[in-house]
Design a protein around this motif. Structure first.
Motif, PDB file in Angstrom:
ATOM      1  N   TRP A   1      42.555  45.791  37.472  1.00  0.00           N
ATOM      2  CA  TRP A   1      42.263  46.027  36.160  1.00  0.00           C
ATOM      3  C   TRP A   1      41.380  44.764  35.549  1.00  0.00           C
ATOM      4  O   TRP A   1      40.537  44.883  34.606  1.00  0.00           O
ATOM      5  CB  TRP A   1      43.590  45.945  35.209  1.00  0.00           C
ATOM      6  N   LEU A   2      41.748  43.522  36.274  1.00  0.00           N
ATOM      7  CA  LEU A   2      40.965  42.349  35.986  1.00  0.00           C
ATOM      8  C   LEU A   2      39.362  42.523  36.132  1.00  0.00           C
ATOM      9  O   LEU A   2      38.797  42.525  35.500  1.00  0.00           O
ATOM     10  CB  LEU A   2      41.520  41.024  36.617  1.00  0.00           C
ATOM     11  N   THR A   3      39.023  42.752  37.700  1.00  0.00           N
ATOM     12  CA  THR A   3      37.712  42.963  38.166  1.00  0.00           C
ATOM     13  C   THR A   3      37.428  44.275  37.099  1.00  0.00           C
ATOM     14  O   THR A   3      35.941  44.088  36.943  1.00  0.00           O
ATOM     15  CB  THR A   3      37.701  42.960  39.618  1.00  0.00           C
TER      16      THR A   3
ATOM     17  N   GLY B   1      38.157  45.224  34.492  1.00  0.00           N
ATOM     18  CA  GLY B   1      37.545  44.951  33.107  1.00  0.00           C
ATOM     19  C   GLY B   1      36.341  43.990  33.059  1.00  0.00           C
ATOM     20  O   GLY B   1      35.415  44.297  31.898  1.00  0.00           O
ATOM     21  N   GLN B   2      36.221  43.328  33.723  1.00  0.00           N
ATOM     22  CA  GLN B   2      34.807  42.475  33.993  1.00  0.00           C
ATOM     23  C   GLN B   2      33.683  43.673  34.179  1.00  0.00           C
ATOM     24  O   GLN B   2      32.477  43.608  33.712  1.00  0.00           O
ATOM     25  CB  GLN B   2      34.893  41.351  35.096  1.00  0.00           C
ATOM     26  N   LEU B   3      33.659  44.654  34.989  1.00  0.00           N
ATOM     27  CA  LEU B   3      32.968  45.582  35.176  1.00  0.00           C
ATOM     28  C   LEU B   3      32.480  46.496  34.036  1.00  0.00           C
ATOM     29  O   LEU B   3      31.330  46.699  33.639  1.00  0.00           O
ATOM     30  CB  LEU B   3      33.166  46.555  36.538  1.00  0.00           C
TER      31      LEU B   3
ATOM     32  N   ILE C   1      41.056  26.502  44.975  1.00  0.00           N
ATOM     33  CA  ILE C   1      40.102  26.921  45.783  1.00  0.00           C
ATOM     34  C   ILE C   1      39.342  28.177  45.260  1.00  0.00           C
ATOM     35  O   ILE C   1      37.937  28.294  45.241  1.00  0.00           O
ATOM     36  CB  ILE C   1      40.427  27.447  47.211  1.00  0.00           C
ATOM     37  N   GLN C   2      39.920  29.125  44.661  1.00  0.00           N
ATOM     38  CA  GLN C   2      39.203  30.109  43.855  1.00  0.00           C
ATOM     39  C   GLN C   2      38.419  29.921  43.145  1.00  0.00           C
ATOM     40  O   GLN C   2      37.248  30.321  42.715  1.00  0.00           O
ATOM     41  CB  GLN C   2      40.372  30.866  43.104  1.00  0.00           C
ATOM     42  N   GLN C   3      38.529  28.858  42.173  1.00  0.00           N
ATOM     43  CA  GLN C   3      37.392  28.461  41.087  1.00  0.00           C
ATOM     44  C   GLN C   3      36.432  27.389  41.805  1.00  0.00           C
ATOM     45  O   GLN C   3      35.328  27.657  41.393  1.00  0.00           O
ATOM     46  CB  GLN C   3      38.512  27.997  39.816  1.00  0.00           C
TER      47      GLN C   3
ATOM     48  N   GLY D   1      33.133  28.409  43.337  1.00  0.00           N
ATOM     49  CA  GLY D   1      31.753  28.933  42.813  1.00  0.00           C
ATOM     50  C   GLY D   1      31.659  30.218  42.416  1.00  0.00           C
ATOM     51  O   GLY D   1      30.654  30.580  41.457  1.00  0.00           O
ATOM     52  N   TRP D   2      32.720  31.061  42.668  1.00  0.00           N
ATOM     53  CA  TRP D   2      32.329  32.440  42.018  1.00  0.00           C
ATOM     54  C   TRP D   2      32.049  32.641  40.651  1.00  0.00           C
ATOM     55  O   TRP D   2      30.849  33.355  40.352  1.00  0.00           O
ATOM     56  CB  TRP D   2      33.677  33.345  42.194  1.00  0.00           C
ATOM     57  N   ASN D   3      32.494  32.172  39.618  1.00  0.00           N
ATOM     58  CA  ASN D   3      32.437  32.378  38.383  1.00  0.00           C
ATOM     59  C   ASN D   3      31.018  31.756  37.797  1.00  0.00           C
ATOM     60  O   ASN D   3      30.556  32.320  37.127  1.00  0.00           O
ATOM     61  CB  ASN D   3      33.569  31.991  37.518  1.00  0.00           C
TER      62      ASN D   3
ATOM     63  N   THR E   1      30.874  45.162  42.985  1.00  0.00           N
ATOM     64  CA  THR E   1      31.298  44.756  44.416  1.00  0.00           C
ATOM     65  C   THR E   1      32.742  44.015  44.274  1.00  0.00           C
ATOM     66  O   THR E   1      33.608  44.201  45.188  1.00  0.00           O
ATOM     67  CB  THR E   1      30.193  43.697  44.948  1.00  0.00           C
ATOM     68  N   ASN E   2      32.877  43.314  43.294  1.00  0.00           N
ATOM     69  CA  ASN E   2      33.839  42.430  43.000  1.00  0.00           C
ATOM     70  C   ASN E   2      35.417  43.291  43.039  1.00  0.00           C
ATOM     71  O   ASN E   2      36.310  43.300  43.542  1.00  0.00           O
ATOM     72  CB  ASN E   2      33.940  41.284  41.825  1.00  0.00           C
ATOM     73  N   PHE E   3      34.856  44.396  42.203  1.00  0.00           N
ATOM     74  CA  PHE E   3      35.841  45.512  41.828  1.00  0.00           C
ATOM     75  C   PHE E   3      36.310  46.244  43.188  1.00  0.00           C
ATOM     76  O   PHE E   3      37.489  46.558  43.597  1.00  0.00           O
ATOM     77  CB  PHE E   3      35.440  46.463  40.775  1.00  0.00           C
TER      78      PHE E   3
ATOM     79  N   PHE F   1      33.420  39.175  50.157  1.00  0.00           N
ATOM     80  CA  PHE F   1      34.271  38.230  50.682  1.00  0.00           C
ATOM     81  C   PHE F   1      35.355  37.495  49.865  1.00  0.00           C
ATOM     82  O   PHE F   1      36.440  37.264  50.107  1.00  0.00           O
ATOM     83  CB  PHE F   1      33.642  37.225  51.689  1.00  0.00           C
ATOM     84  N   TYR F   2      34.656  37.149  48.723  1.00  0.00           N
ATOM     85  CA  TYR F   2      35.676  36.564  47.682  1.00  0.00           C
ATOM     86  C   TYR F   2      36.757  37.376  47.092  1.00  0.00           C
ATOM     87  O   TYR F   2      38.030  36.863  47.099  1.00  0.00           O
ATOM     88  CB  TYR F   2      34.603  36.129  46.641  1.00  0.00           C
ATOM     89  N   ALA F   3      36.324  38.659  47.015  1.00  0.00           N
ATOM     90  CA  ALA F   3      37.565  39.561  46.357  1.00  0.00           C
ATOM     91  C   ALA F   3      38.184  40.130  47.354  1.00  0.00           C
ATOM     92  O   ALA F   3      39.421  40.248  46.973  1.00  0.00           O
ATOM     93  CB  ALA F   3      36.466  40.838  45.655  1.00  0.00           C
TER      94      ALA F   3
ATOM     95  N   ILE G   1      40.173  35.346  48.583  1.00  0.00           N
ATOM     96  CA  ILE G   1      40.566  34.358  47.438  1.00  0.00           C
ATOM     97  C   ILE G   1      40.512  34.539  45.994  1.00  0.00           C
ATOM     98  O   ILE G   1      41.168  33.923  45.201  1.00  0.00           O
ATOM     99  CB  ILE G   1      39.686  32.984  47.822  1.00  0.00           C
ATOM    100  N   GLY G   2      39.806  35.800  45.922  1.00  0.00           N
ATOM    101  CA  GLY G   2      39.918  36.269  44.692  1.00  0.00           C
ATOM    102  C   GLY G   2      41.084  37.124  43.968  1.00  0.00           C
ATOM    103  O   GLY G   2      41.413  36.934  43.164  1.00  0.00           O
ATOM    104  N   THR G   3      41.781  37.349  45.055  1.00  0.00           N
ATOM    105  CA  THR G   3      42.940  38.388  44.826  1.00  0.00           C
ATOM    106  C   THR G   3      44.325  37.589  45.193  1.00  0.00           C
ATOM    107  O   THR G   3      45.339  37.477  44.553  1.00  0.00           O
ATOM    108  CB  THR G   3      42.879  39.496  45.861  1.00  0.00           C
TER     109      THR G   3
ATOM    110  N   THR H   1      45.904  25.347  36.869  1.00  0.00           N
ATOM    111  CA  THR H   1      44.782  24.835  37.746  1.00  0.00           C
ATOM    112  C   THR H   1      43.793  25.746  37.808  1.00  0.00           C
ATOM    113  O   THR H   1      42.630  25.432  37.844  1.00  0.00           O
ATOM    114  CB  THR H   1      45.507  24.837  39.239  1.00  0.00           C
ATOM    115  N   ASN H   2      44.020  27.115  37.796  1.00  0.00           N
ATOM    116  CA  ASN H   2      42.976  28.149  37.562  1.00  0.00           C
ATOM    117  C   ASN H   2      41.804  27.949  36.604  1.00  0.00           C
ATOM    118  O   ASN H   2      40.842  27.811  36.672  1.00  0.00           O
ATOM    119  CB  ASN H   2      43.426  29.537  37.580  1.00  0.00           C
ATOM    120  N   TRP H   3      42.769  27.686  35.198  1.00  0.00           N
ATOM    121  CA  TRP H   3      41.815  27.724  34.016  1.00  0.00           C
ATOM    122  C   TRP H   3      41.137  26.342  33.985  1.00  0.00           C
ATOM    123  O   TRP H   3      39.950  26.225  33.458  1.00  0.00           O
ATOM    124  CB  TRP H   3      42.675  28.066  32.926  1.00  0.00           C
TER     125      TRP H   3
HETATM  126  O1  LIG Z   1      40.839  36.527  40.287  1.00  0.00           O
HETATM  127  C1  LIG Z   1      39.792  36.522  39.407  1.00  0.00           C
HETATM  128  C2  LIG Z   1      38.727  37.373  39.563  1.00  0.00           C
HETATM  129  O2  LIG Z   1      38.348  37.049  40.940  1.00  0.00           O
HETATM  130  C3  LIG Z   1      37.736  37.300  38.618  1.00  0.00           C
HETATM  131  O3  LIG Z   1      36.872  37.936  38.934  1.00  0.00           O
HETATM  132  C4  LIG Z   1      37.243  35.856  38.249  1.00  0.00           C
HETATM  133  O4  LIG Z   1      36.266  35.912  37.235  1.00  0.00           O
HETATM  134  C5  LIG Z   1      38.449  34.956  37.862  1.00  0.00           C
HETATM  135  O5  LIG Z   1      38.256  33.775  37.488  1.00  0.00           O
HETATM  136  C6  LIG Z   1      39.583  35.330  39.072  1.00  0.00           C
HETATM  137  O6  LIG Z   1      40.861  34.435  38.727  1.00  0.00           O
END
Ligand SMILES: O[C@H]1[C@H](O)[C@@H](O)[C@H](O)[C@@H](O)[C@H]1O
Length: 577
Positions: A217-219, A221-223, A341-343, A346-348, A376-378, A451-453, A456-458, A482-484
Motif C-alpha cells: 500500500w505504501l509504495t 500510495g507513492q505511485l 540502512i534503508q534510509q 539513498g533511496w529517497n 518499479t518500487n511497487f 533491488f531496493y524494493a 531493504i525497502g521491505t 531511526t527510519n524517520w
Molecule cells: O519502505 C519504504 C518504501 O521503501 C518507500 O518507498 C520509501 O519512500 C520509505 O522511506 C520506506 O520506508
C-alpha cells in the motif's frame, strides 16, 4: 554546457497441550512447545528424526504454540484479511503523503505568499513531514500499549485530517509547513502501528506476507501520488486537489475502525479476555474453544511478565529491558540498523533527484520517468510479498543489497562521465542530450529501485517480530524513529552533498554504505521466516546465531508443508507442566 535547475520529484501455559493428529507424525516435531533452543548442544534430539541436529527444543512456554495449532488446515479468514487491509490504509497514507509533495511543490507556483517558493522553502515544507513523523514515532509505541493500537491509528486519522485541511486552505508558507508537520504526526504513528497491528493478528507462517501488504500500500500510495501529481500538474490549484484526495483513505480507515476491534494481544494486556477471545474466534473460525482459551491464557501469562504498576512504569521498565536484556538489545540493533540502512543508502534522495537526472539525459517528461521508478518500487515490493516467507527475509536482503551496490557504483561512474556539477541550486551538465551514459544512469536507477524494493525497502518493516511482547512497543518506536531520522538527514543534506562532493561522490558514498551493509546483514541478521516469536528471542539470546536460525527456519518450513496435509483433532490432552 547545459544548465539545469534541480528540483525534487517528491519527496505458562505450559507446554502441556499435546496435539492429537489423525495422521501419524512426530507431534513434537510438528508442534513442539518450545521455549529453549539449545543451539550449542551436541546431544541427540529425539524430537527430530531427520538430521544431525544441534538444535534442541525443550518444551516450555511459547506464545505462538496455540497459534500454530489453531491455524492448521485453515486458510486466512476474511476477518484477518479485512483487518490487514484496513490497517494498511496507513501504509497508503504514508506513501501518498510523502509522494504527492514533489508534484505539489512544482505546481504551487506563486500560490503561497504570492511569490515563488525558494529551494530552501521547498526543502522545509518537505522535511516538515519527516520531522513530524520522527517526533510522533518516538511516542507512538508507548501510546499503542497504553491506549490501544486501534485508537492510535484513529488518532492518526485526525492528524491527517487537520494536516490536510490546513494545507488545502493554505495561502502562506507557514500554514502549509504546519499542515505538513501535523500530517507528519499521522504518518509517523501509522508507519509504526500499522505493521505492528498486522503482525499481531497474522498467523505466523503468513506474518511476513501480511506485513508486506502494508509496504505494498505504501509504495502503491507513492505511485498513485506521482500519477495524480502528473495529471494535475497543469490544473489551476491542482495541488490543493492533490492534498484533498488524501482525505479519502483517511475517512475510509477511520470509518472502518469504528466497526473493527483491536488486536487480541492488546485486549489481553488490558485484561479484556472476552474481547480477546471474540477476536480470535472470528480470526480462526474453525478453531475449537479450548484452543482459543488456551491462546488467551498464553498471552496473559506473557503479559504478566511486564513489570510495573502503572502503564507509565511499565513503559519505563520496557525501555530499561530493551537495553539491558541481551536478546532485546540485539533485536534493537538489528531493527534500528535495518531502518538506518534503508534510509542511508539513498533511496529517497534518489527519488527526489530523479527528475533532474532524467532531464539531464534528455527526457523532457521527467514526471513520467519518476512514475517508472516508483512503479518499479511497487512491482518489486510485490515480488518481496511472494518471496519473504518462502525464500526468507535474510535471502532477499542478501540478494538486494549487492544489487543495490552495483547499481549505485554504475550510477557514480556514469555521473562522472556525464560531467555534472552543482553550483548553488543549479546543475551544469557537460554532455547533455541522449547520451549512452545517460541511458546507463536510467537503467541502473531502475535496477537500484528493483533491488531496493525486493530487500531493504521491505524487510525493516518486519521489525515487530524481533521484539518480545513486553518491549515490542518501545522497540518498534526506536526503530521507526531511526527510519524517520535517516529520512530527515538525507532529505536535508542531499543537495549539499551533491554540491560539495559531486554526484559521483554522493553515489559512491551510498554505494559504500550499501556494500558495508551486506556484511552487517550477513553476520547479524538471522533468518526469521516461519519462526515462532519465542524462538526469535532464543536465537538472539547469546549472539546472532545465523546458522541456527537458518536451520530452524528451514525446519519450520518443512513442518508447515507437512502440516498442510494433516487433520487436526480438536480434542486435546492437557497435562500439568
Ligand atoms: O519502505 C519504504 C518504501 O521503501 C518507500 O518507498 C520509501 O519512500 C520509505 O522511506 C520506506 O520506508
Amino acid at each position: 554546457m547545459t544548465k539545469i535547475s534541480p528540483r525534487r520529484d517528491d519527496e505458562a501455559i505450559s507446554s502441556t497441550i499435546v496435539p492429537q493428529f489423525k495422521d501419524d507424525i512426530h507431534s513434537d516435531d510438528t508442534i513442539s512447545n518450545h521455549n529453549d533452543i539449545d543451539i550449542n548442544s551436541d546431544s541427540d534430539n529425539e524430537n527430530f528424526d531427520d538430521d544431525d541436529d544441534r538444535i534442541v527444543i525443550r518444551p516450555v512456554n511459547d506464545e505462538d504454540d496455540t497459534s500454530v495449532m489453531i491455524t492448521f488446515n485453515q486458510s486466512v479468514s476474511p476477518f484477518i484479511i479485512t483487518l490487514t487491509f484496513v490497517a494498511s490504509i496507513s501504509g497508503f497514507m504514508f506513501g501518498y503523503d510523502t509522494g504527492y509533495i514533489s508534484s505539489a511543490l512544482v505546481s504551487i507556483g506563486t500560490d503561497l505568499d504570492n511569490k515563488e517558493l525558494t529551494y530552501g522553502d521547498k526543502e522545509f515544507i518537505t522535511a516538515a513531514t519527516s520531522l513530524g513523523a520522527l517526533i510522533s514515532s518516538i511516542f507512538a509505541g508507548v501510546a499503542a500499549d497504553m491506549y490501544g493500537r486501534k485508537p492510535c491509528l484513529m488518532f492518526s486519522n485526525v492528524m491527517f485530517l487537520i494536516g490536510a485541511i490546513l494545507q488545502i486552505s493554505a495561502s502562506n508558507f507557514w500554514q502549509m509547513t504546519v499542515g505538513r508537520l501535523i500530517m507528519g504526526f499521522g504518518v509517523g504513528i501509522g508507519s509504526l502501528i500499522s505493521p505492528l497491528f498486522i503482525s499481531e493478528i497474522a498467523p505466523k507462517m503468513l506474518r511476513g506476507r501480511l506485513t508486506v501488504i502494508n509496504s505494498l500500500w505504501l509504495t502503491g500510495g507513492q505511485l498513485i501520488a506521482y500519477g495524480c501529481g502528473a495529471g494535475l500538474n497543469h490544473v489551476h490549484n491542482g495541488w490543493r486537489v492533490l492534498v484533498g484526495l488524501s482525505l479519502i483513505p483517511t475517512v475510509v480507515q477511520f470509518t472502518f475502525f469504528f466497526f473493527l476491534p483491536d488486536t487480541p494481544r492488546y485486549y489481553v494486556m488490558k485484561g479484556q479476555f472476552d474481547k480477546a477471545k471474540a477476536v480470535l474466534k472470528k480470526s480462526y473460525h474453525d478453531a475449537p474453544d479450548e484452543l482459543i482459551d488456551l491462546k488467551v491464557e498464553e498471552l496473559a501469562a506473557l503479559n504478566s511478565s511486564i513489570p510495573g504498576k502503572t502503564e507509565f512504569h511499565k513503559a519505563i521498565n520496557a525501555v530499561k529491558e530493551l537495553h539491558t536484556v541481551p536478546s532485546n538489545f540485539r533485536a534493537l540493533l538489528i531493527a534500528c540498523g535495518l531502518q538506518g540502512i534503508q534510509q542511508f543508502t539513498g533511496w529517497n534522495s534518489l527519488m527526489y533527484f530523479s527528475s533532474t537526472i532524467f532531464e539531464t539525459v534528455g527526457f523532457s517528461n521527467s514526471s513520467a520517468v519518476s512514475i517508472v521508478v516508483s512503479g518499479t518500487n511497487f512491482i518489486f515490493t510485490l515480488v518481496a510479498f511472494f518471496a519473504i516467507d518462502k525464500i526468507g527475509r535474510r535471502y532477499i536482503l542478501l540478494i538486494g543489497l549487492p544489487g543495490m551496490t552495483v547499481s549505485l557504483v554504475m550510477c557514480a561512474i556514469a555521473f562522472h562521465f556525464i560531467g555534472i556539477t552543482f553550483v548553488g541550486s543549479d546543475a551544469y551538465v557537460q554532455h547533455s542530450g541522449f547520451t549512452s551514459w545517460g541511458i546507463i544512469i536510467i537503467v541502473f536507477i531502475i535496477l537500484f529501485a528493483a533491488f531496493y524494493a525486493l530487500g531493504i525497502g521491505t524487510v525493516p518493516w518486519q521489525q515487530s517480530e524481533l521484539f518480545p511482547q513486553n518491549v515490542r512497543g518501545v522497540g518498534t518506536s526506536f526503530a521507526t524513529a531511526t527510519n524517520w531520522a535517516g529520512s530527515l538527514v538525507i532529505a536535508a543534506t542531499f543537495l549539499t552533498m551533491l554540491q560539495n562532493i559531486t554526484p559521483t561522490g554522493t553515489f559512491s558514498f551510498f554505494a559504500a554504505l550499501s556494500f558495508v551493509s551486506i556484511f552487517l546483514c550477513y553476520f547479524c541478521y538471522p533468518e526469521l521466516s516461519g519462526l515462532e516469536l519465542e524462538e526469535v528471542q532464543t536465537i538472539l539470546k547469546d549472539g546472532f546465531n545465523i546458522k541456527a536460525s537458518k536451520e530452524l527456519a528451514e525446519r519450520r518450513k518443512k513442518q508447515a508443508a507437512r502440516v498442510q496435509d494433516l487433520k487436526f483433532e480438536p480434542t486435546q490432552e492437557i497435562t500439568e507442566a
